[in-house]
Motif scaffolding. Structure first.
Motif, short mmCIF file in Angstrom:
data_model
loop_
_atom_site.label_atom_id
_atom_site.label_comp_id
_atom_site.label_asym_id
_atom_site.label_seq_id
_atom_site.Cartn_x
_atom_site.Cartn_y
_atom_site.Cartn_z
N THR A 1 0.83 -1.21 0.00
CA THR A 1 0.00 0.00 0.00
C THR A 1 0.86 1.25 0.00
OG1 THR A 1 -1.76 -1.16 1.20
CG2 THR A 1 -1.83 1.25 1.20
N VAL B 1 -5.27 -0.57 6.50
CA VAL B 1 -5.29 -1.71 5.59
C VAL B 1 -5.80 -2.93 6.35
CG1 VAL B 1 -3.94 -3.13 4.01
CG2 VAL B 1 -3.29 -0.74 4.41
N ILE C 1 -8.80 0.42 3.49
CA ILE C 1 -8.41 -0.29 2.28
C ILE C 1 -8.56 -1.79 2.55
CG2 ILE C 1 -6.52 -0.79 0.68
CD1 ILE C 1 -5.38 1.99 1.44
N LEU D 1 -12.01 1.45 0.19
CA LEU D 1 -11.38 1.18 -1.10
C LEU D 1 -11.02 -0.30 -1.21
CD1 LEU D 1 -9.01 4.25 -0.86
CD2 LEU D 1 -11.03 4.11 -2.32
N ALA E 1 -9.01 -3.38 -3.00
CA ALA E 1 -7.75 -3.53 -3.73
C ALA E 1 -7.37 -5.01 -3.75
CB ALA E 1 -6.65 -2.71 -3.06
N PHE F 1 -5.73 -0.93 -7.06
CA PHE F 1 -7.02 -0.51 -6.51
C PHE F 1 -8.11 -0.73 -7.55
CE2 PHE F 1 -4.07 1.52 -3.70
CZ PHE F 1 -4.72 1.55 -2.47
N LEU G 1 -9.41 6.79 -5.21
CA LEU G 1 -8.21 6.97 -4.39
C LEU G 1 -7.50 8.26 -4.77
CD1 LEU G 1 -6.09 5.88 -2.36
CD2 LEU G 1 -4.93 4.84 -4.32
#
Length: 342
Positions: free
Chosen positions: A60, A155, A188, A211, A213, A316, A322
């Motif tokens: 990330t 994350v 994330i 988000l 990913a 992503f 983002l």
């Protein structure tokens, strides 16, 4: 460290017995998070976890560094240098430092961007700015109050989630969830699975972006392993995720060997893996982070050069969201500093 199995079981007598200690640890951690931090003078983006163990922080950080450069920024990574002997502040030199000096993650990231290691992160701010940083990317340190964070991106692994949801030592959380959620600016979720659905819904209900990913294998890594039968090994927060990534990418993983996170490999251990691979006609493969720990100050030793690194990047699902989020947060961070100066 190797995570206890009961951390990922919803109901466990061991976890129940440890909850008084967890309550004490959590109260201290939550109180510590309230302390004011030092203002770096430039925007600080922190990439962290709610829990100990791996979820994808380093990929990330690298993905954000790439985006920041595309936006015309000059990102510098600030890391504690977990596992290294140097207290710092020190700028990582991949040609002279080893992982035993500054940690495996800083050494790996320093191949592509400036990295400063400081045991006390606040002490590393001046050196980070001296690298002409327009933005400081903190690798971990979400629960550490020493540096004022303009943006905190958390994350979480979509398959593992938060384990049993308890605080250390009863579970994997570094602090009670409530104060951590209050300081989260974006979540994330890496990979498939629904273990992060509840947390994602809570963050979304607070008006913060969630988000999605996934880890994308490097084409060169896939080409190097095409048609090969593999012996995979890893000493990261979640070795199983690495092995599953290999298999889902079409790599024939015949055997897999897991070690504790940040494991300091002895030459004898690697010799045994190499001998096993040669005996059975297997290709030895590991993560970039594990390979970084095998490097010495003079580069990769000859006995480790047969090991194939499997590189991945974080992609992503909606890069536009983002990009807009990071752009808006940088504007707000700079506007706040201008107003405070006037």
């Amino acid at each position: 460290m190797r995570e206890p199995g009961f951390w990922h079981r919803p109901s466990s007598w061991t976890s129940l017995l440890l909850r008084p200690l967890a309550a004490l640890y959590g109260a201290v951690a939550a109180g510590r998070m309230q302390r004011p931090g030092v203002d770096a003078g430039v925007p600080v983006l922190c990439v962290g976890n709610y829990h100990v163990g791996g979820a994808g922080k380093t990929p990330t950080v690298l993905a954000l560094a790439k985006l920041l450069r595309e936006l015309g920024e000059r990102p510098v990574v600030l890391s504690r240098g977990y596992g290294g002997r140097l207290r710092g502040p020190v700028k990582v030199d991949p040609d002279s430092h080893a992982a035993s000096d500054i940690g495996d993650e800083p050494l790996m990231m320093a191949a592509t961007l400036p990295v400063v290691v400081a045991r006390d992160r606040a002490e590393g701010l001046a050196l980070s700015r001296a690298q002409d940083a327009s933005v400081i990317l903190m690798d971990d340190g979400f629960q550490n109050p020493s540096v004022l964070k303009d943006v905190s991106l958390i994350v979480i692994d979509g398959t593992r989630g938060l384990g049993n949801g308890c605080v250390i030592p009863a579970g994997p959380l570094r602090a009670p969830l409530s104060p951590q959620l209050a300081r989260t600016d974006a979540l994330i979720v890496v990979g498939e699975g629904n273990a992060a659905q509840t947390i994602a819904a809570e963050i979304a209900s607070r008006g913060k972006p969630v988000l999605a990913a996934h880890l994308k294998p490097d084409d060169a890594s896939l080409a190097a392993l095409r048609g090969a039968r593999v012996l995979a090994f890893a000493g990261i927060g979640d070795p199983a995720r690495f092995f599953n990534t290999l298999r889902s990418s079409g790599v024939d993983v015949v055997r897999a060997s897991a070690f504790a996170d940040h494991h300091a490999f002895a030459k004898g251990e690697i010799d045994e893996l190499i001998a096993e691979a040669r005996r059975d006609g297997l290709t030895l493969v590991t993560t970039e982070k594990d390979l970084a720990r095998l490097r010495g100050a003079n580069g990769m030793p000859a006995w480790a050069q047969a090991i194939v690194p499997f590189a991945v990047t974080l992609q992503f699902d909606d890069a536009t969201v983002l990009r807009r989020f990071v752009t808006d947060q940088l504007f707000k961070a700079r506007d706040r500093r201008l107003r405070e100066r006037s």
